[in-house]
Write an enzyme that holds these catalytic residues in place. Structure first.
Site, PDB file in Angstrom:
ATOM      1  N   CYS A  50       0.789  -1.260  -0.161  1.00 53.96           N
ATOM      2  CA  CYS A  50       0.184  -0.454   0.406  1.00 53.96           C
ATOM      3  C   CYS A  50       0.883   1.286   0.411  1.00 53.96           C
ATOM      4  CB  CYS A  50      -1.063   0.121   0.853  1.00 53.96           C
ATOM      5  SG  CYS A  50      -1.594   1.905   1.905  1.00 53.96           S
TER       6      CYS A  50
ATOM      7  N   CYS B 256      -0.191   3.938   2.365  1.00 51.04           N
ATOM      8  CA  CYS B 256       0.568   3.497   4.056  1.00 51.04           C
ATOM      9  C   CYS B 256       2.050   3.763   4.280  1.00 51.04           C
ATOM     10  CB  CYS B 256       0.592   1.832   3.830  1.00 51.04           C
ATOM     11  SG  CYS B 256      -1.508   1.091   3.930  1.00 51.04           S
TER      12      CYS B 256
END
Length: 146
Positions: free
Chosen positions: A66, A69
């Site tokens: 991600c 993230c």
């Protein structure tokens, strides 16, 4: 002469005792220091213990793949250093799917803020540090007002 030898032995004994007391106090202080200051890995197995033993907890639900993230990672690490009395937990959703599904995580990154074991706020998506700190400051105010 015997008196001075006895006096020397007393001083040496006193030094040894003082050194030992200092070491014991140092060990005691180290025991009391929180083991935080950096994010901790949270799993299904340690989740309840972390939530129940710490008044303020922020869980970061994330995944290795991600990109948002990855953007949040240095922010979370900096906040963990800045607020060592708050537990910042990292939950890898690929490894901890049960925990992610328990909280209905549909998008990552998701931050869930826990106060006294209960989730009270969440943020979805990459967010600026000041937005997270605003919630942290509310936490700290709640804590002080009790």
């Amino acid at each position: 002469m015997f008196q001075s030898l006895e006096c020397m032995e007393d001083k040496e004994l006193e030094k040894i005792l003082m050194k030992k007391m200092y070491e014991m106090l140092k060990e005691k202080k180290e025991e009391k220091k929180p083991a935080f200051g950096k994010p901790v890995k949270v799993t299904y197995e340690n989740f309840k213990e972390i939530i129940s033993k710490n008044e303020l907890v922020i869980l970061d639900f994330w995944a290795e793949w991600c990109y948002p993230c990855k953007i949040m990672e240095p922010i979370i690490e900096e906040l963990a250093r800045r607020y060592p009395n708050i537990v910042f937990g990292k939950v890898n959703v690929d490894e901890e799917s049960l925990l992610a599904s328990h909280f209905g995580i549909m998008s990552i990154p998701t931050l869930i803020f826990f106060y006294k074991g209960k989730p009270i706020e969440s943020l979805v998506g990459a967010r600026p540090k000041y937005e997270i700190e605003r919630i942290i400051n509310r936490f700290l105010m709640m804590q002080r007002n009790e």
